[in-house]
Motif scaffolding. Structure first.
Motif, PDB file in Angstrom:
ATOM      1  N   ASP A 284       0.847  -1.187   0.000  1.00 13.74           N
ATOM      2  CA  ASP A 284       0.000   0.000   0.000  1.00 13.74           C
ATOM      3  C   ASP A 284       0.884   1.239   0.000  1.00 13.74           C
ATOM      4  N   HIS A 285       0.299   2.354   0.372  1.00 15.37           N
ATOM      5  CA  HIS A 285       0.985   3.633   0.271  1.00 15.37           C
ATOM      6  C   HIS A 285       2.237   3.670   1.140  1.00 15.37           C
ATOM      7  N   ALA A 286       3.400   3.761   0.508  1.00 15.26           N
ATOM      8  CA  ALA A 286       4.697   3.917   1.163  1.00 15.26           C
ATOM      9  C   ALA A 286       5.152   2.701   1.967  1.00 15.26           C
ATOM     10  N   THR A 287       4.416   1.601   1.929  1.00 15.22           N
ATOM     11  CA  THR A 287       4.839   0.447   2.727  1.00 15.22           C
ATOM     12  C   THR A 287       6.051  -0.250   2.121  1.00 15.22           C
ATOM     13  N   ALA A 288       6.283  -0.102   0.814  1.00 19.44           N
ATOM     14  CA  ALA A 288       7.466  -0.717   0.212  1.00 19.44           C
ATOM     15  C   ALA A 288       8.748  -0.017   0.648  1.00 19.44           C
ATOM     16  N   GLU A 289       8.656   1.255   1.038  1.00 17.20           N
ATOM     17  CA  GLU A 289       9.835   2.034   1.424  1.00 17.20           C
ATOM     18  C   GLU A 289      10.123   2.021   2.921  1.00 17.20           C
ATOM     19  N   VAL A 290       9.166   1.566   3.722  1.00 12.77           N
ATOM     20  CA  VAL A 290       9.214   1.854   5.151  1.00 12.77           C
ATOM     21  C   VAL A 290      10.424   1.234   5.843  1.00 12.77           C
ATOM     22  N   THR A 291      10.828   0.012   5.488  1.00 15.66           N
ATOM     23  CA  THR A 291      11.972  -0.573   6.193  1.00 15.66           C
ATOM     24  C   THR A 291      13.248   0.231   5.960  1.00 15.66           C
ATOM     25  N   GLY A 292      13.330   0.884   4.797  1.00 14.52           N
ATOM     26  CA  GLY A 292      14.494   1.718   4.529  1.00 14.52           C
ATOM     27  C   GLY A 292      14.584   2.923   5.440  1.00 14.52           C
ATOM     28  N   LEU A 293      13.432   3.405   5.936  1.00 17.81           N
ATOM     29  CA  LEU A 293      13.445   4.536   6.855  1.00 17.81           C
ATOM     30  C   LEU A 293      14.036   4.159   8.216  1.00 17.81           C
ATOM     31  N   PHE A 294      14.095   2.851   8.471  1.00 16.10           N
ATOM     32  CA  PHE A 294      14.756   2.367   9.689  1.00 16.10           C
ATOM     33  C   PHE A 294      16.222   2.023   9.424  1.00 16.10           C
ATOM     34  N   LEU A 296      17.157  -0.313   7.331  1.00 14.11           N
ATOM     35  CA  LEU A 296      17.265  -1.719   6.968  1.00 14.11           C
ATOM     36  C   LEU A 296      17.394  -1.862   5.453  1.00 14.11           C
ATOM     37  N   PRO A 297      17.914  -3.009   4.980  1.00  9.58           N
ATOM     38  CA  PRO A 297      18.011  -3.223   3.537  1.00  9.58           C
ATOM     39  C   PRO A 297      16.652  -3.058   2.874  1.00  9.58           C
ATOM     40  N   ASN A 298      16.623  -2.354   1.749  1.00 10.42           N
ATOM     41  CA  ASN A 298      15.353  -2.026   1.115  1.00 10.42           C
ATOM     42  C   ASN A 298      15.594  -1.774  -0.372  1.00 10.42           C
ATOM     43  N   ASP A 299      14.863  -2.493  -1.214  1.00  7.70           N
ATOM     44  CA  ASP A 299      15.071  -2.399  -2.656  1.00  7.70           C
ATOM     45  C   ASP A 299      14.813  -0.993  -3.196  1.00  7.70           C
ATOM     46  N   VAL A 300      13.782  -0.336  -2.684  1.00  8.26           N
ATOM     47  CA  VAL A 300      13.433   0.992  -3.204  1.00  8.26           C
ATOM     48  C   VAL A 300      14.571   1.973  -2.947  1.00  8.26           C
ATOM     49  N   TRP A 301      15.064   1.982  -1.721  1.00  9.16           N
ATOM     50  CA  TRP A 301      16.129   2.922  -1.379  1.00  9.16           C
ATOM     51  C   TRP A 301      17.460   2.537  -2.033  1.00  9.16           C
ATOM     52  N   GLU A 322      19.632  -1.189 -17.618  1.00  4.39           N
ATOM     53  CA  GLU A 322      18.612  -2.164 -17.246  1.00  4.39           C
ATOM     54  C   GLU A 322      17.278  -1.817 -17.909  1.00  4.39           C
ATOM     55  N   GLN A 323      16.394  -2.818 -17.996  1.00  8.14           N
ATOM     56  CA  GLN A 323      15.053  -2.534 -18.492  1.00  8.14           C
ATOM     57  C   GLN A 323      14.437  -1.460 -17.596  1.00  8.14           C
ATOM     58  N   PRO A 324      13.932  -0.361 -18.155  1.00  6.74           N
ATOM     59  CA  PRO A 324      13.513   0.775 -17.325  1.00  6.74           C
ATOM     60  C   PRO A 324      12.214   0.568 -16.547  1.00  6.74           C
ATOM     61  N   VAL A 325      11.403  -0.407 -16.949  1.00  2.00           N
ATOM     62  CA  VAL A 325      10.176  -0.710 -16.206  1.00  2.00           C
ATOM     63  C   VAL A 325      10.403  -2.004 -15.430  1.00  2.00           C
ATOM     64  N   GLN A 326      10.391  -1.905 -14.115  1.00  2.81           N
ATOM     65  CA  GLN A 326      10.650  -3.042 -13.245  1.00  2.81           C
ATOM     66  C   GLN A 326       9.426  -3.316 -12.375  1.00  2.81           C
ATOM     67  N   LEU A 327       8.892  -4.529 -12.518  1.00  2.00           N
ATOM     68  CA  LEU A 327       7.689  -4.909 -11.774  1.00  2.00           C
ATOM     69  C   LEU A 327       7.982  -6.094 -10.865  1.00  2.00           C
ATOM     70  N   LYS A 328       7.414  -6.052  -9.683  1.00  2.00           N
ATOM     71  CA  LYS A 328       7.480  -7.181  -8.766  1.00  2.00           C
ATOM     72  C   LYS A 328       6.073  -7.718  -8.591  1.00  2.00           C
ATOM     73  N   SER A 329       5.872  -8.971  -8.954  1.00  3.35           N
ATOM     74  CA  SER A 329       4.541  -9.566  -8.908  1.00  3.35           C
ATOM     75  C   SER A 329       4.048  -9.709  -7.478  1.00  3.35           C
ATOM     76  N   TYR A 335      11.217 -10.087  -9.724  1.00  5.73           N
ATOM     77  CA  TYR A 335      11.201  -8.892 -10.567  1.00  5.73           C
ATOM     78  C   TYR A 335      11.135  -9.269 -12.036  1.00  5.73           C
ATOM     79  N   GLU A 336      10.448  -8.443 -12.804  1.00  4.95           N
ATOM     80  CA  GLU A 336      10.346  -8.591 -14.250  1.00  4.95           C
ATOM     81  C   GLU A 336      10.693  -7.254 -14.891  1.00  4.95           C
ATOM     82  N   GLY A 337      11.478  -7.302 -15.971  1.00  6.79           N
ATOM     83  CA  GLY A 337      11.862  -6.073 -16.642  1.00  6.79           C
ATOM     84  C   GLY A 337      11.192  -5.940 -17.994  1.00  6.79           C
ATOM     85  N   TYR A 338      10.817  -4.700 -18.345  1.00  6.86           N
ATOM     86  CA  TYR A 338      10.159  -4.401 -19.619  1.00  6.86           C
ATOM     87  C   TYR A 338      10.782  -3.145 -20.214  1.00  6.86           C
ATOM     88  N   PRO A 339      10.789  -3.043 -21.549  1.00 10.82           N
ATOM     89  CA  PRO A 339      11.375  -1.848 -22.176  1.00 10.82           C
ATOM     90  C   PRO A 339      10.531  -0.597 -22.006  1.00 10.82           C
TER      91      PRO A 339
END
Length: 522
Positions: A284-294, A296-301, A322-329, A335-339
């Protein structure tokens, strides 16, 4: 915008609790951490003399005879200036001067909440001015980043200040109206959460208080004013300026973001012509980034740091190749990359919505989008999206269409589109469409949803409806069905169905109704 409904009242009762939950999810907790040794707290004079509370983190043993790339971090909605200390320390350790500031109207900063209005944009430039005058910052290499509110301000600043060379916009917005008023429908829980958090942690301006009042009152006479207010605060309005300035832009968001749904970021990304990258992950909103604010290792950051390293420091780390569009299912976690975005969901499966179906309005059928934050976090952590028993949904209040069972897994990627013909007994109304993954026992797991509201239609006269559901990446197992469900009430949204309204969905031979589901090629 019709009549206010009880869904709004229910939402308002819980807004303080929701705000506290959201604050934890978004990273208020880092305030309790010990400040890094290199941090220095300062006052910066913003636009019009407004005092902005800020902190500066410098590289260890910084040499004042040389210049370091500068990164400016505006805070999120309702969060204090210590929000980014963990990440600021990491960036400083890798050779950046980092200035984080509390946006005007919140906590100890002066002024009132302007919602990324002109004073907020001017403040960002003032902070850059201050950093160049008071720290060993390199005027040729300036970046901005932020989560949520800070993300939107960073994009807007880059459109108005050509000194900004790189941006990482995390869980932000490109189109404010398409975020909280998509399908011409108020996102009640999202707006109530923002309003409640603003009242608790800041000082809303008189203009903002009136905006929220008009928004929740469903006053159609104010609709165009609200849209104009939102467009003024939307980075998509200034995409030409962004392209002219040429800043390298990283956009990252969650599939289940209930504040800023993912569609508006994808559309914005496609309009950008400079260096760009688009990332989507479960949550949800900002939950993918939250561990980085502590800290901790975090893909977004991690990707944010790589982005700045390449575009501000010239590091050849490969992020540009790298493929500029990166999606995590949401289903597999890989992760999946798309042009580009249009390559996501390269094929489409059409499900015919045959026949004629009439439903009664004003009753929640049991199909809904869940609860703000809670539902998408459960999906992120445990792959438990909102569920509904499709066979038990009352057909009096819900229209249901199902596909055949699929012999192989179907990897839904991108934006599902609904096209149908609608006839209403009233001139106004709201419908909510849901796409479900239906297992052998009839239990449906929510894949996506979106609301749609109409006004000014002639009762009894058919009209076309085209609706894009919120983009997602979800794998439907082999042997399962896809189901489209449409009803008229969802606690996430304000509905506009007059008492006694009925909606009829039909599929004329000359214009068949269907739902088009984007699938990744096997």
């Amino acid at each position: 915008m019709g009549h206010p409904r009880k869904a709004l009242r229910t939402t308002a009762v819980g807004v303080v609790s929701a705000t506290l939950i959201a604050g934890t999810a978004l990273g208020i907790a880092p305030a309790a951490q010990a400040a890094p040794a290199a941090v220095r707290f300062v006052d910066i004079t913003g636009d019009g003399g407004t005092v902005l509370k800020a902190n500066v983190v410098m590289p260890a043993n910084a040499d004042t005879t040389r210049a370091y790339p500068l990164i400016v971090l505006p805070t999120s909605w309702g969060l204090p200036q210590v929000e980014y200390l963990a990440q600021a320390q990491k960036l400083a350790d890798s050779g950046y001067v980092v200035v984080s500031y509390n946006v005007r109207g919140f906590w100890q900063s002066g002024g009132e909440i302007e919602v990324a209005g002109p004073p907020d944009i001017a403040d960002a430039s003032k902070v850059i001015d201050w950093a160049l005058a008071n720290t060993p910052s390199d005027a040729r290499n300036i970046g901005m980043a932020g989560v949520s509110y800070g993300a939107g301000i960073s994009l807007l600043a880059a459109a108005h200040d050509k000194r900004v060379k790189a941006v990482a916009s995390l869980s932000g917005w490109a189109d404010l109206i398409d975020s909280i008023y998509s399908g011409r429908t108020q996102h009640a829980q999202a707006a109530a959460l923002l309003n409640g958090a603003g009242q608790i942690t800041g000082r809303p301006s008189a203009e903002l208080q009136q905006i929220f009042k008009d928004f929740f009152a469903s006053d159609l006479s104010k609709e165009q004013e609200l849209i104009a207010w939102g467009k003024k605060r939307s980075p998509s309005t200034y995409v030409d300026r962004l392209n002219k300035n040429g800043a390298a832009i990283l956009l990252a968001n969650g599939w289940g973001d209930t504040i800023f749904p993912p569609n508006q970021y994808a559309e914005f990304y496609e309009q950008l012509t400079g260096p760009k990258r688009l990332e989507y992950r479960p949550g949800d909103h900002a939950t993918a980034e939250v561990t980085g604010l502590f800290g901790l290792p975090n893909d977004v950051w991690t990707d944010t740091s790589r982005w700045f390293d390449h575009y501000l420091k010239g590091v050849d780390n490969g992020i540009d190749r790298e493929q500029p569009v990166q999606l995590k299912s949401r289903s597999t976690g890989g992760y999946e990359g798309y042009p580009d975005w249009k390559s996501v969901g390269a094929t489409r499966k059409k499900i015919a919505l045959a026949g004629s179906t009439t439903i009664r309005a004003n009753v929640n059928s049991g199909a809904d989008g869940g609860i703000i934050f809670l539902s998408s976090i459960l999906d992120q952590l445990a792959q438990l999206p909102p569920v509904a028993s499709i066979p038990l949904l009352p057909r009096r209040y819900a229209a249901v269409w199902q596909s055949e069972r699929s012999a192989s897994a179907q990897r839904v990627r991108g934006t599902t589109k609904l096209h149908t013909t609608l006839t209403s007994t009233k001139e106004s109304g709201t419908l909510v469409a849901y796409l479900y993954d239906v297992g052998p026992l009839g239990l449906g797991k929510l894949v996506s949803n979106a609301p749609y509201t109409f006004h000014g239609q002639t009762p009894g006269k058919p009209f076309g409806v085209d609706l894009e559901l919120f983009s997602t990446a979800y794998d439907v197992p082999a042997g399962h069905r896809l189901a489209l469900v449409v009803d008229t009430v969802d606690p996430l949204y304000i509905e506009h169905n007059p008492t006694g309204a009925q909606l009829t969905f039909s599929s004329p031979a000359a214009d068949p109704s269907y739902v088009s589901v984007p699938l990744r090629e096997q």
